[in-house]
Scaffold this motif. Structure first.
Motif, PDB file in Angstrom:
ATOM      1  N   GLY A  61       3.687  59.954 -31.450  1.00 59.01           N
ATOM      2  CA  GLY A  61       3.532  58.877 -30.483  1.00 59.01           C
ATOM      3  C   GLY A  61       4.583  57.789 -30.553  1.00 59.01           C
ATOM      4  N   THR A  62       5.743  58.086 -31.108  1.00 64.37           N
ATOM      5  CA  THR A  62       6.796  57.082 -31.240  1.00 64.37           C
ATOM      6  C   THR A  62       7.149  56.453 -29.898  1.00 64.37           C
ATOM      7  OG1 THR A  62       7.752  58.183 -33.178  1.00 64.37           O
ATOM      8  CG2 THR A  62       9.170  56.683 -31.973  1.00 64.37           C
ATOM      9  N   ALA A  63       7.353  57.268 -28.886  1.00 66.12           N
ATOM     10  CA  ALA A  63       7.767  56.759 -27.572  1.00 66.12           C
ATOM     11  C   ALA A  63       6.710  55.849 -26.958  1.00 66.12           C
ATOM     12  CB  ALA A  63       8.078  57.922 -26.640  1.00 66.12           C
ATOM     13  N   LEU A  64       5.438  56.208 -27.091  1.00 66.71           N
ATOM     14  CA  LEU A  64       4.353  55.392 -26.536  1.00 66.71           C
ATOM     15  C   LEU A  64       4.337  54.005 -27.172  1.00 66.71           C
ATOM     16  CD1 LEU A  64       1.445  58.011 -26.383  1.00 66.71           C
ATOM     17  CD2 LEU A  64       2.719  57.041 -24.457  1.00 66.71           C
ATOM     18  N   ILE A  65       4.524  53.954 -28.474  1.00 71.24           N
ATOM     19  CA  ILE A  65       4.543  52.671 -29.178  1.00 71.24           C
ATOM     20  C   ILE A  65       5.769  51.860 -28.760  1.00 71.24           C
ATOM     21  CG2 ILE A  65       4.766  51.581 -31.449  1.00 71.24           C
ATOM     22  CD1 ILE A  65       3.197  54.022 -32.558  1.00 71.24           C
ATOM     23  N   ALA A  66       6.913  52.527 -28.692  1.00 73.37           N
ATOM     24  CA  ALA A  66       8.161  51.833 -28.355  1.00 73.37           C
ATOM     25  C   ALA A  66       8.091  51.208 -26.965  1.00 73.37           C
ATOM     26  CB  ALA A  66       9.339  52.796 -28.446  1.00 73.37           C
ATOM     27  N   ARG A  67       7.431  51.861 -26.034  1.00 72.95           N
ATOM     28  CA  ARG A  67       7.370  51.366 -24.649  1.00 72.95           C
ATOM     29  C   ARG A  67       6.562  50.071 -24.530  1.00 72.95           C
ATOM     30  NH1 ARG A  67       6.871  57.168 -23.011  1.00 72.95           N
ATOM     31  NH2 ARG A  67       8.909  57.760 -22.157  1.00 72.95           N
ATOM     32  N   LYS A  68       5.788  49.742 -25.555  1.00 74.41           N
ATOM     33  CA  LYS A  68       5.061  48.481 -25.548  1.00 74.41           C
ATOM     34  C   LYS A  68       6.001  47.297 -25.764  1.00 74.41           C
ATOM     35  CE  LYS A  68       2.000  49.331 -28.778  1.00 74.41           C
ATOM     36  NZ  LYS A  68       0.823  49.127 -29.642  1.00 74.41           N
ATOM     37  N   TYR A  69       7.189  47.588 -26.310  1.00 78.04           N
ATOM     38  CA  TYR A  69       8.098  46.518 -26.700  1.00 78.04           C
ATOM     39  C   TYR A  69       9.431  46.537 -25.956  1.00 78.04           C
ATOM     40  CZ  TYR A  69       4.765  46.090 -30.491  1.00 78.04           C
ATOM     41  OH  TYR A  69       3.609  45.922 -31.212  1.00 78.04           O
ATOM     42  N   THR A  70       9.765  47.651 -25.336  1.00 80.92           N
ATOM     43  CA  THR A  70      11.022  47.729 -24.595  1.00 80.92           C
ATOM     44  C   THR A  70      10.897  48.745 -23.471  1.00 80.92           C
ATOM     45  OG1 THR A  70      13.387  48.273 -24.728  1.00 80.92           O
ATOM     46  CG2 THR A  70      11.928  49.442 -26.237  1.00 80.92           C
ATOM     47  N   ILE A  74      14.613  56.160 -24.664  1.00 76.32           N
ATOM     48  CA  ILE A  74      15.303  57.394 -24.264  1.00 76.32           C
ATOM     49  C   ILE A  74      14.687  58.566 -25.007  1.00 76.32           C
ATOM     50  CG2 ILE A  74      17.519  58.600 -24.201  1.00 76.32           C
ATOM     51  CD1 ILE A  74      18.856  55.820 -24.268  1.00 76.32           C
ATOM     52  N   ILE A  75      14.345  59.608 -24.283  1.00 78.77           N
ATOM     53  CA  ILE A  75      13.776  60.820 -24.873  1.00 78.77           C
ATOM     54  C   ILE A  75      14.834  61.917 -24.865  1.00 78.77           C
ATOM     55  CG2 ILE A  75      11.912  62.502 -24.790  1.00 78.77           C
ATOM     56  CD1 ILE A  75      10.842  59.719 -25.125  1.00 78.77           C
ATOM     57  N   THR A  76      15.079  62.507 -26.020  1.00 80.25           N
ATOM     58  CA  THR A  76      16.007  63.630 -26.111  1.00 80.25           C
ATOM     59  C   THR A  76      15.458  64.673 -27.065  1.00 80.25           C
ATOM     60  OG1 THR A  76      18.258  64.303 -26.746  1.00 80.25           O
ATOM     61  CG2 THR A  76      17.330  62.416 -27.911  1.00 80.25           C
ATOM     62  N   GLU A  77      15.762  65.927 -26.795  1.00 74.41           N
ATOM     63  CA  GLU A  77      15.281  67.013 -27.652  1.00 74.41           C
ATOM     64  C   GLU A  77      16.129  67.170 -28.915  1.00 74.41           C
ATOM     65  OE1 GLU A  77      12.463  68.674 -27.096  1.00 74.41           O
ATOM     66  OE2 GLU A  77      12.207  67.356 -25.373  1.00 74.41           O
ATOM     67  N   ASP A  78      17.339  66.626 -28.900  1.00 80.42           N
ATOM     68  CA  ASP A  78      18.230  66.741 -30.058  1.00 80.42           C
ATOM     69  C   ASP A  78      17.720  65.888 -31.210  1.00 80.42           C
ATOM     70  OD1 ASP A  78      19.994  68.466 -28.763  1.00 80.42           O
ATOM     71  OD2 ASP A  78      21.097  66.797 -27.860  1.00 80.42           O
ATOM     72  N   LYS A  79      17.699  66.463 -32.412  1.00 78.83           N
ATOM     73  CA  LYS A  79      17.163  65.766 -33.572  1.00 78.83           C
ATOM     74  C   LYS A  79      18.225  65.022 -34.384  1.00 78.83           C
ATOM     75  CE  LYS A  79      13.222  68.864 -34.228  1.00 78.83           C
ATOM     76  NZ  LYS A  79      12.523  69.785 -35.170  1.00 78.83           N
ATOM     77  N   GLY A  80      19.485  65.219 -34.094  1.00 78.82           N
ATOM     78  CA  GLY A  80      20.535  64.612 -34.897  1.00 78.82           C
ATOM     79  C   GLY A  80      20.560  63.101 -34.787  1.00 78.82           C
ATOM     80  N   VAL A  81      20.587  62.408 -35.951  1.00 84.76           N
ATOM     81  CA  VAL A  81      20.590  60.948 -35.952  1.00 84.76           C
ATOM     82  C   VAL A  81      21.882  60.402 -35.354  1.00 84.76           C
ATOM     83  CG1 VAL A  81      21.503  60.794 -38.326  1.00 84.76           C
ATOM     84  CG2 VAL A  81      20.199  58.891 -37.360  1.00 84.76           C
ATOM     85  N   SER A  82      23.013  61.066 -35.605  1.00 77.17           N
ATOM     86  CA  SER A  82      24.284  60.615 -35.030  1.00 77.17           C
ATOM     87  C   SER A  82      24.267  60.732 -33.510  1.00 77.17           C
ATOM     88  CB  SER A  82      25.450  61.421 -35.600  1.00 77.17           C
ATOM     89  OG  SER A  82      25.680  61.101 -36.953  1.00 77.17           O
ATOM     90  N   LYS A  83      23.712  61.832 -33.017  1.00 75.99           N
ATOM     91  CA  LYS A  83      23.608  62.003 -31.568  1.00 75.99           C
ATOM     92  C   LYS A  83      22.736  60.911 -30.953  1.00 75.99           C
ATOM     93  CE  LYS A  83      24.335  67.019 -31.409  1.00 75.99           C
ATOM     94  NZ  LYS A  83      23.747  68.327 -31.020  1.00 75.99           N
ATOM     95  N   ALA A  84      21.666  60.567 -31.649  1.00 76.96           N
ATOM     96  CA  ALA A  84      20.770  59.521 -31.150  1.00 76.96           C
ATOM     97  C   ALA A  84      21.476  58.172 -31.108  1.00 76.96           C
ATOM     98  CB  ALA A  84      19.529  59.439 -32.035  1.00 76.96           C
ATOM     99  N   LYS A  85      22.218  57.846 -32.154  1.00 79.11           N
ATOM    100  CA  LYS A  85      22.953  56.576 -32.185  1.00 79.11           C
ATOM    101  C   LYS A  85      24.004  56.528 -31.078  1.00 79.11           C
ATOM    102  CE  LYS A  85      22.403  55.737 -37.151  1.00 79.11           C
ATOM    103  NZ  LYS A  85      23.064  55.691 -38.479  1.00 79.11           N
ATOM    104  N   ASN A  86      24.740  57.610 -30.928  1.00 83.67           N
ATOM    105  CA  ASN A  86      25.792  57.651 -29.905  1.00 83.67           C
ATOM    106  C   ASN A  86      25.213  57.578 -28.498  1.00 83.67           C
ATOM    107  OD1 ASN A  86      27.668  57.876 -31.959  1.00 83.67           O
ATOM    108  ND2 ASN A  86      27.892  60.095 -31.777  1.00 83.67           N
ATOM    109  N   LEU A  87      24.088  58.248 -28.300  1.00 86.30           N
ATOM    110  CA  LEU A  87      23.435  58.205 -26.986  1.00 86.30           C
ATOM    111  C   LEU A  87      22.965  56.785 -26.680  1.00 86.30           C
ATOM    112  CD1 LEU A  87      22.313  59.579 -24.468  1.00 86.30           C
ATOM    113  CD2 LEU A  87      20.300  60.261 -25.806  1.00 86.30           C
ATOM    114  N   GLY A  88      22.360  56.143 -27.667  1.00 86.95           N
ATOM    115  CA  GLY A  88      21.909  54.767 -27.473  1.00 86.95           C
ATOM    116  C   GLY A  88      23.063  53.831 -27.163  1.00 86.95           C
ATOM    117  N   ALA A  89      24.167  54.000 -27.878  1.00 82.97           N
ATOM    118  CA  ALA A  89      25.351  53.151 -27.657  1.00 82.97           C
ATOM    119  C   ALA A  89      25.916  53.344 -26.254  1.00 82.97           C
ATOM    120  CB  ALA A  89      26.413  53.450 -28.700  1.00 82.97           C
TER     121      ALA A  89
END
Length: 222
Positions: A61-70, A74-89
């Motif tokens: 439920g990470t996304a549900l909790i996060a949506r309460k505050y922002t 972003i939802i992505t199927e890729d698990k890589g932390v670097s990919k997540a950081k780059n996508l967010g940036a």
């Protein structure tokens, strides 16, 4: 002296109510199944800044909790932390970026210090969320390691132009990606360890005291 004191008092009041505002920052949080920890992190962040949570491969439920505050989740199927950081940036609106682990709590003092800093790259010190001797010692060693080697992890701030020049975090790595990112970025700009403290959840260090010391020493040597 009286005038200077009065000026400082009004300056702080105006800043507090956002009449005198600095440029806001973009806070990017990669989150893989962090429903147990991310709410505390999000609650502590000050208002007025862009918060981007990248749920990379989450099945909880990470996304549900996060949506309460922002509204920037972003939802992505890729698990890589670097990919997540780059996508967010890539979705960030502001020039200064803060990459924040989902289980590290930073407050207004930390964000303000990073926002006000003239430096384009750096990190902060951490304190453990547990007060036992082992937790304190591990984080003390971690902080000394960061200060001496000028590396970082858990909380990294940088300007977007520096991020783009080094082409973000290396997506072929799932460990020590932050160390390599800072190593490249330090060739382009000055690094600053800001003297503010965040609180880290000690869950990742619960693999035995000796094992954690060996990991820290190996990183130091490398």
């Amino acid at each position: 002296l009286a005038f200077e004191g009065l000026y400082k008092a009004f300056h702080n009041i105006f800043k507090e109510i956002n009449w005198l505002s600095l440029m806001p920052v973009s806070i990017i949080i990669p989150a893989f199944n962090e429903e147990k920890y991310i709410e505390e992190t999000l609650k502590a962040l000050p208002s007025g800044h862009e918060v981007i949570v990248v749920c990379n491969g989450c099945t909880d439920g990470t996304a549900l909790i996060a949506r309460k505050y922002t509204d920037k989740v972003i939802i992505t199927e890729d698990k890589g932390v670097s990919k997540a950081k780059n996508l967010g940036a890539s979705k960030a609106s502001h020039e200064k970026l803060i990459f924040l682990d989902a289980d590290i709590v930073i407050g207004k003092d930390v964000v303000d210090a990073i926002e006000e800093s003239k430096y384009e790259l750096g990190t902060i010190s951490l304190t453990p969320n547990k007060k036992d001797f082992t937790s304190k010692l591990i984080i003390i060693l971690r902080n000394h390691f960061i200060a001496i080697t000028k590396r970082g992890g858990g909380v990294i701030y940088c300007n977007k132009k520096i991020f783009n020049k080094v082409k973000g975090f290396p997506e072929n790595l799932s460990f020590k990606e932050d160390i390599l990112f800072i190593k490249k970025a330090k060739k382009l700009t000055k690094y600053k360890l800001i003297k503010k403290i965040g609180t880290v959840n000690m869950r990742r260090y619960q693999k035995g005291f000796l094992n954690q010391i060996i990991i820290i020493l190996k990183s130091w040597i490398n």
